[in-house]
Design a protein around this motif. Structure first.
Motif, short mmCIF file in Angstrom:
data_model
loop_
_atom_site.label_atom_id
_atom_site.label_comp_id
_atom_site.label_asym_id
_atom_site.label_seq_id
_atom_site.Cartn_x
_atom_site.Cartn_y
_atom_site.Cartn_z
N ILE A 23 12.43 43.84 51.57
CA ILE A 23 11.64 43.66 50.34
C ILE A 23 10.22 43.23 50.70
N GLU A 24 10.11 42.35 51.72
CA GLU A 24 8.78 41.89 52.15
C GLU A 24 7.93 43.03 52.71
N SER A 25 8.59 44.07 53.23
CA SER A 25 7.82 45.21 53.76
C SER A 25 7.13 45.98 52.62
N GLY A 26 7.52 45.70 51.38
CA GLY A 26 6.91 46.39 50.23
C GLY A 26 7.53 47.73 49.93
N MET A 33 15.91 40.23 52.80
CA MET A 33 14.56 40.01 52.27
C MET A 33 13.49 40.73 53.10
N GLU A 34 13.73 40.93 54.44
CA GLU A 34 12.69 41.63 55.24
C GLU A 34 12.35 42.97 54.62
N ASP A 52 7.23 37.89 43.59
CA ASP A 52 6.05 37.01 43.67
C ASP A 52 5.76 36.39 42.30
N LYS A 85 8.82 43.23 45.66
CA LYS A 85 8.07 42.06 46.15
C LYS A 85 7.12 41.53 45.07
N GLU A 86 6.45 42.45 44.36
CA GLU A 86 5.50 42.04 43.30
C GLU A 86 6.22 41.23 42.23
N TYR A 109 10.66 32.43 49.65
CA TYR A 109 10.90 33.36 50.75
C TYR A 109 11.40 32.64 52.01
N LYS A 110 11.23 31.33 52.05
CA LYS A 110 11.70 30.58 53.23
C LYS A 110 13.21 30.48 53.23
N ARG A 155 16.51 34.43 51.90
CA ARG A 155 16.37 35.56 52.84
C ARG A 155 17.16 36.79 52.41
#
Ligand code: MTE
Length: 391
Positions: free
Chosen positions: A189-192, A186-187, A158, A154-155, A164-165, A168
């Motif tokens: 990855i977004e969880s970190g 992507m969920e 970013d 995720k870092e 991210y929209k 996915r």
């Protein structure tokens, strides 16, 4: 008997002479007496530079961490010792700025260290229809558990301004000749939780495990943990690559295939006593094993010594970590009669590991991937332990 034990009465050479100097082995190795504990290919599988697998000797391990030299190996096109100065990670697709990172660039970024299991989706895959292999090394040895160090993906996304929209999914690609490419939602990855990792058990990754860079996707089957990671593409739909359309699909009893079943469900196995071992005499034994869940923490393990009629709750040893192996132990006094040893794990979602009967009702017997059925080890009067299946 009156003579006494010479091993305690006589001084051995190691008590009466100088030992070897420090750093005689600059990189330490196990004792020569432990030579039997090795990664091994299963009988029938060959050692080639193409598709191959070597299994972790679970029967000889303690606690939850797999020594790096015994981590299982699964290569689609052999392994290479990649020169880190020539290795690059490229980020492209639905990002503001495409980027290419060197290893030095990646190792400057804020890092995290986390303990997770990695299990090949094909672990226990030979046992779908019947007993096929003799030992826990071959039935369950495509799992290892390590502390991984790296940068949350995720870092990095970013930094590149990922969209991210729309974006996915990501595609992860390895640098070996197998064109290993996998879609990751992507969920995750977004969880970190998903890491771009260079460290394993406090040192750099071993070459066989993806040195210098691999993806760590906690809870997800091993194939998505792309080794020698060289590219991440952000996209708006799954790619359906060869390793997600042709391989790593679950053949169901109706003849259809299930796709993108990536999470490794809750599973456990007794590692001692296990197939191929020999109980010396009746009396006390510590039954020990491993439990894990791709959905979070293991909350409970029950053990049966009579083929599933009676169950007792095992001790879960700390630490109990999410998406990591948990060690369990339970006391057992063997009366010298035939016994069938089984373990059944449950995780924090409430899911309970199924019996072979329950699993086959849903999945049939023709699959390869995601066999998490309860394993049974039969003990006979001679003390020999063997692999059996109980419905
Ligand atoms: N990544 C690349 N680039 N090439 C591969 O062959 N094998 C995958 C995955 N990542 C593979 C890969 C499979 S099928 C598994 S189970 C795990 O890596 C095995 O990781 P290990 O060899 O470190 O145990």
């Amino acid at each position: 008997a009156g003579e006494g034990d010479p091993a305690i009465l006589n001084l051995p050479p190691w008590s009466t002479s100088l030992g070897q100097p420090v750093a005689a082995n600059p990189y330490g190795m196990p004792s020569k007496y432990e030579r039997g504990l090795q990664r091994r290919e299963s009988p029938g599988l060959t050692r080639v530079g193409g598709s191959s697998v070597a299994f972790t000797p679970l029967q000889g391990l303690f606690g939850i961490i797999t020594p790096s030299g015994l981590h299982f190996e699964r290569h689609h096109q052999g392994w290479h010792d990649v020169d880190p100065s020539k290795h690059r990670l490229m980020i492209n697709g639905l990002v503001k700025t495409n980027a290419v990172f060197t290893m030095d660039d990646i190792m400057r970024l804020p890092s995290v260290s986390r303990i997770h299991f990695i299990e090949c989706g094909a672990n226990t895959g030979m046992e779908w229809g019947n007993v096929a292999v003799p030992t826990v090394q071959y039935s369950h040895g495509m799992i290892s558990c390590s502390e991984f160090t790296g940068v949350p993906l995720k870092e990095i996304l970013d930094m590149c301004g990922a969209d991210y929209k729309k974006g996915r999914f990501v595609l992860a690609e390895g640098a070996d000749g197998s064109s290993m490419t996998r879609t990751i939602p992507m969920e995750l990855i977004e969880s970190g939780e998903v890491l771009v990792a260079y460290g394993m058990n406090g040192e750099m990754l071993r070459p066989e495990n993806g040195y210098p860079l691999r993806l760590v996707v906690p809870g997800v089957q091993g194939v998505s943990w792309v080794k020698w990671l060289r590219r991440i593409e952000v996209g708006d739909k799954p790619w359906a690559t060869k390793d997600e359309a042709v391989h790593y699909v679950d053949l169901m009893p109706d003849g259809l295939h299930r796709q993108y079943t990536s999470i490794q469900e809750c599973k456990s196995v007794i590692t001692t006593p296990s197939g191929g071992q020999l109980l010396l005499d009746k009396g006390f034994y510590n039954i020990s094993g491993m439990a894990w869940s791709g959905r979070g923490k293991v909350t409970r393990v029950d053990v049966s010594t009579d083929g599933g009629i009676n169950w007792r709750q095992a001790r879960l040893e700390t630490p109990v970590l999410s998406k990591a192996v948990t060690r369990f132990n339970i006391d057992w006094v063997w009366d010298g009669k035939p016994a069938i040893l089984q373990s059944r794990a449950a995780d924090e979602t409430g899911y309970v590991q199924p019996s072979y009967g329950q699993l086959r009702k849903v999945r049939g017997t023709k699959s390869i991937y995601h066999n998490n059925a309860i394993q049974s080890w039969k003990v006979v009067e001679s003390g020999e332990v063997s692999n059996v299946q109980v419905l």
